[in-house]
Design a protein around this motif. Sequence first.
Motif, PDB file in Angstrom:
ATOM      1  N   SER A 189       0.846  -1.200   0.000  1.00  0.00           N
ATOM      2  CA  SER A 189       0.000   0.000   0.000  1.00  0.00           C
ATOM      3  C   SER A 189       0.877   1.243   0.000  1.00  0.00           C
ATOM      4  O   SER A 189       1.955   1.269   0.599  1.00  0.00           O
ATOM      5  CB  SER A 189      -0.904   0.011   1.234  1.00  0.00           C
ATOM      6  OG  SER A 189      -1.554   1.263   1.366  1.00  0.00           O
ATOM      7  N   TYR A 190       0.387   2.312  -0.673  1.00  0.00           N
ATOM      8  CA  TYR A 190       1.095   3.584  -0.683  1.00  0.00           C
ATOM      9  C   TYR A 190       0.588   4.539   0.404  1.00  0.00           C
ATOM     10  O   TYR A 190       1.087   5.661   0.517  1.00  0.00           O
ATOM     11  CB  TYR A 190       0.941   4.266  -2.046  1.00  0.00           C
ATOM     12  CG  TYR A 190       1.713   3.583  -3.144  1.00  0.00           C
ATOM     13  CD1 TYR A 190       3.100   3.451  -3.067  1.00  0.00           C
ATOM     14  CD2 TYR A 190       1.075   3.077  -4.267  1.00  0.00           C
ATOM     15  CE1 TYR A 190       3.816   2.838  -4.069  1.00  0.00           C
ATOM     16  CE2 TYR A 190       1.793   2.457  -5.285  1.00  0.00           C
ATOM     17  CZ  TYR A 190       3.155   2.340  -5.180  1.00  0.00           C
ATOM     18  OH  TYR A 190       3.875   1.729  -6.182  1.00  0.00           O
ATOM     19  N   GLN A 191      -0.424   4.132   1.143  1.00  0.00           N
ATOM     20  CA  GLN A 191      -1.019   4.992   2.181  1.00  0.00           C
ATOM     21  C   GLN A 191      -1.498   6.322   1.581  1.00  0.00           C
ATOM     22  O   GLN A 191      -1.368   7.378   2.192  1.00  0.00           O
ATOM     23  CB  GLN A 191      -0.010   5.249   3.310  1.00  0.00           C
ATOM     24  CG  GLN A 191       0.514   3.984   3.969  1.00  0.00           C
ATOM     25  CD  GLN A 191      -0.598   3.141   4.593  1.00  0.00           C
ATOM     26  OE1 GLN A 191      -1.480   3.656   5.265  1.00  0.00           O
ATOM     27  NE2 GLN A 191      -0.561   1.831   4.342  1.00  0.00           N
ATOM     28  N   GLN A 192      -2.007   6.250   0.374  1.00  0.00           N
ATOM     29  CA  GLN A 192      -2.586   7.405  -0.315  1.00  0.00           C
ATOM     30  C   GLN A 192      -3.907   6.992  -0.948  1.00  0.00           C
ATOM     31  O   GLN A 192      -4.205   5.802  -1.071  1.00  0.00           O
ATOM     32  CB  GLN A 192      -1.642   7.917  -1.420  1.00  0.00           C
ATOM     33  CG  GLN A 192      -0.344   8.512  -0.941  1.00  0.00           C
ATOM     34  CD  GLN A 192       0.540   8.917  -2.108  1.00  0.00           C
ATOM     35  OE1 GLN A 192       0.800   8.137  -3.017  1.00  0.00           O
ATOM     36  NE2 GLN A 192       1.023  10.162  -2.090  1.00  0.00           N
TER      37      GLN A 192
ATOM     38  N   TYR B  77     -10.252   5.963  -4.158  1.00  0.00           N
ATOM     39  CA  TYR B  77      -9.868   4.576  -3.905  1.00  0.00           C
ATOM     40  C   TYR B  77      -8.432   4.544  -3.393  1.00  0.00           C
ATOM     41  O   TYR B  77      -7.632   5.441  -3.679  1.00  0.00           O
ATOM     42  CB  TYR B  77     -10.009   3.723  -5.171  1.00  0.00           C
ATOM     43  CG  TYR B  77      -9.134   4.134  -6.322  1.00  0.00           C
ATOM     44  CD1 TYR B  77      -7.851   3.608  -6.477  1.00  0.00           C
ATOM     45  CD2 TYR B  77      -9.575   5.060  -7.273  1.00  0.00           C
ATOM     46  CE1 TYR B  77      -7.039   3.977  -7.534  1.00  0.00           C
ATOM     47  CE2 TYR B  77      -8.765   5.438  -8.334  1.00  0.00           C
ATOM     48  CZ  TYR B  77      -7.501   4.889  -8.453  1.00  0.00           C
ATOM     49  OH  TYR B  77      -6.694   5.266  -9.504  1.00  0.00           O
ATOM     50  N   PRO B  78      -8.093   3.533  -2.596  1.00  0.00           N
ATOM     51  CA  PRO B  78      -6.736   3.443  -2.045  1.00  0.00           C
ATOM     52  C   PRO B  78      -5.723   3.076  -3.117  1.00  0.00           C
ATOM     53  O   PRO B  78      -6.018   2.293  -4.021  1.00  0.00           O
ATOM     54  CB  PRO B  78      -6.858   2.335  -0.987  1.00  0.00           C
ATOM     55  CG  PRO B  78      -8.004   1.496  -1.456  1.00  0.00           C
ATOM     56  CD  PRO B  78      -8.962   2.446  -2.123  1.00  0.00           C
ATOM     57  N   LEU B  79      -4.534   3.642  -3.014  1.00  0.00           N
ATOM     58  CA  LEU B  79      -3.479   3.379  -3.995  1.00  0.00           C
ATOM     59  C   LEU B  79      -2.541   2.299  -3.467  1.00  0.00           C
ATOM     60  O   LEU B  79      -2.180   2.282  -2.295  1.00  0.00           O
ATOM     61  CB  LEU B  79      -2.692   4.659  -4.276  1.00  0.00           C
ATOM     62  CG  LEU B  79      -3.493   5.801  -4.889  1.00  0.00           C
ATOM     63  CD1 LEU B  79      -2.586   6.981  -5.174  1.00  0.00           C
ATOM     64  CD2 LEU B  79      -4.202   5.355  -6.159  1.00  0.00           C
ATOM     65  N   ARG B  80      -2.152   1.430  -4.358  1.00  0.00           N
ATOM     66  CA  ARG B  80      -1.267   0.327  -4.003  1.00  0.00           C
ATOM     67  C   ARG B  80      -0.546  -0.160  -5.239  1.00  0.00           C
ATOM     68  O   ARG B  80      -0.912   0.175  -6.366  1.00  0.00           O
ATOM     69  CB  ARG B  80      -2.071  -0.825  -3.396  1.00  0.00           C
ATOM     70  CG  ARG B  80      -3.196  -1.285  -4.308  1.00  0.00           C
ATOM     71  CD  ARG B  80      -3.971  -2.441  -3.725  1.00  0.00           C
ATOM     72  NE  ARG B  80      -5.186  -2.695  -4.466  1.00  0.00           N
ATOM     73  CZ  ARG B  80      -5.789  -3.877  -4.523  1.00  0.00           C
ATOM     74  NH1 ARG B  80      -5.274  -4.901  -3.880  1.00  0.00           N
ATOM     75  NH2 ARG B  80      -6.899  -4.027  -5.191  1.00  0.00           N
TER      76      ARG B  80
ATOM     77  N   ASP C 122       7.183   3.302  -9.599  1.00  0.00           N
ATOM     78  CA  ASP C 122       7.382   3.309  -8.156  1.00  0.00           C
ATOM     79  C   ASP C 122       8.626   4.108  -7.785  1.00  0.00           C
ATOM     80  O   ASP C 122       8.643   4.822  -6.768  1.00  0.00           O
ATOM     81  CB  ASP C 122       7.506   1.868  -7.649  1.00  0.00           C
ATOM     82  CG  ASP C 122       7.408   1.792  -6.135  1.00  0.00           C
ATOM     83  OD1 ASP C 122       6.339   2.146  -5.595  1.00  0.00           O
ATOM     84  OD2 ASP C 122       8.393   1.384  -5.493  1.00  0.00           O
ATOM     85  N   ALA C 123       9.667   4.018  -8.613  1.00  0.00           N
ATOM     86  CA  ALA C 123      10.872   4.802  -8.368  1.00  0.00           C
ATOM     87  C   ALA C 123      10.586   6.297  -8.508  1.00  0.00           C
ATOM     88  O   ALA C 123      11.058   7.116  -7.699  1.00  0.00           O
ATOM     89  CB  ALA C 123      11.980   4.387  -9.342  1.00  0.00           C
ATOM     90  N   LEU C 124       9.798   6.676  -9.534  1.00  0.00           N
ATOM     91  CA  LEU C 124       9.407   8.080  -9.686  1.00  0.00           C
ATOM     92  C   LEU C 124       8.613   8.557  -8.478  1.00  0.00           C
ATOM     93  O   LEU C 124       8.808   9.667  -7.978  1.00  0.00           O
ATOM     94  CB  LEU C 124       8.571   8.258 -10.954  1.00  0.00           C
ATOM     95  CG  LEU C 124       9.311   8.265 -12.292  1.00  0.00           C
ATOM     96  CD1 LEU C 124       8.309   8.339 -13.431  1.00  0.00           C
ATOM     97  CD2 LEU C 124      10.285   9.438 -12.364  1.00  0.00           C
ATOM     98  N   ARG C 125       7.697   7.710  -8.017  1.00  0.00           N
ATOM     99  CA  ARG C 125       6.894   8.072  -6.844  1.00  0.00           C
ATOM    100  C   ARG C 125       7.799   8.325  -5.643  1.00  0.00           C
ATOM    101  O   ARG C 125       7.627   9.295  -4.896  1.00  0.00           O
ATOM    102  CB  ARG C 125       5.895   6.961  -6.533  1.00  0.00           C
ATOM    103  CG  ARG C 125       4.984   7.244  -5.341  1.00  0.00           C
ATOM    104  CD  ARG C 125       4.491   5.978  -4.710  1.00  0.00           C
ATOM    105  NE  ARG C 125       5.592   5.146  -4.243  1.00  0.00           N
ATOM    106  CZ  ARG C 125       6.214   5.317  -3.089  1.00  0.00           C
ATOM    107  NH1 ARG C 125       5.872   6.325  -2.294  1.00  0.00           N
ATOM    108  NH2 ARG C 125       7.192   4.520  -2.726  1.00  0.00           N
TER     109      ARG C 125
END
Length: 324
Positions: A61-64, A201-204, A283-286
């Motif tokens: 999860s990204y908690q976003q 919606y939750p991001l993951r 994911d690296a950009l995030r």
Amino acid sequence: VGVELDDGTKINTRLLIAADGADSCLRKQLTKKEYDLVKEGPARVVLNQYTSDMMGEWGWSYQQRAVVCSLKLSQLPNSMVWNNETNTYHSQAFQVFLPTGPLAVLPMHENYASLAWTTTPDHAAQLLKLEDKAFVHEINNHLQHRLKLGGGTLGKALQSVLFRNRPSSSRFSKKRPHRFLVDNGITVPLVESIEGSRTSYPLRLLHAAEYVRPRFALIGDAAHVVHPMAGQGVNMGFADVTSLANTVIHSLESGLDIGDIRMLLQYQEQRKADNLFTQMGVDALRFLFDSNSLPVIAARTLGIDLSNRLEPIKNLWAELAVQK
């Protein structure tokens, strides 16, 4: 393979394709050993093979949360209207990077677009409570502030790399109403209204360990879920569809069974590595954009600015972004 619908209807098919999204009930059923006990979702899969084996998945999860809705735009720039050569509507997307996450406006048909606003769970709840007019004001305010008033080299560079138009956008007069001009010549339309309802919606990140089983295949978000910041989820899904369709066509032309696991594994081999590469890249950009470390900020600014200035690197990023 047999499919039982919620109304009791039973359907037999040579190939079942799960394209039911990130919370795919079909994928979930294939991750459980006791398939016959599963009651959730509009369909139940009954497989005679691999009933004691598990189709695994992994992720985090990204908690976003992403606030999403459809937007009606005001007058469009010429770069965002019907193109007779490609037979498509506007193709310019916009993304700004806020402290809580990116806000993206993605083109749909005519003067409509979709919004994907990544933010914290608390802020997402606040945005959903706003009246429509206040919500539209928030969107336009952030677009103006970050793009027209100098959103920074970093944001403009990434926008140019990932969301640039082909051919390049034309330049327009500042006197035209309902739009404003960014210093790179791209005009940004204002949001006029919200179409329909808003949700979040939750991001993951999620990736299925396997895409296929005999007579069964996962595609799109049912197989992989990626952070929306670079707008790559839909491109990954389109590439899945193309690959699986070509696999099915090849099977038919060769007189083979379309549900044969040997043919379906070709689709998995074509797409799994590419999808994983894209997921890790996004994911690296995030991570880079979430970090407040000064060395990371300096490195990301320099790297993306160089990518924007060097045409070969920019072309490579653009081709990767559209899954070429």
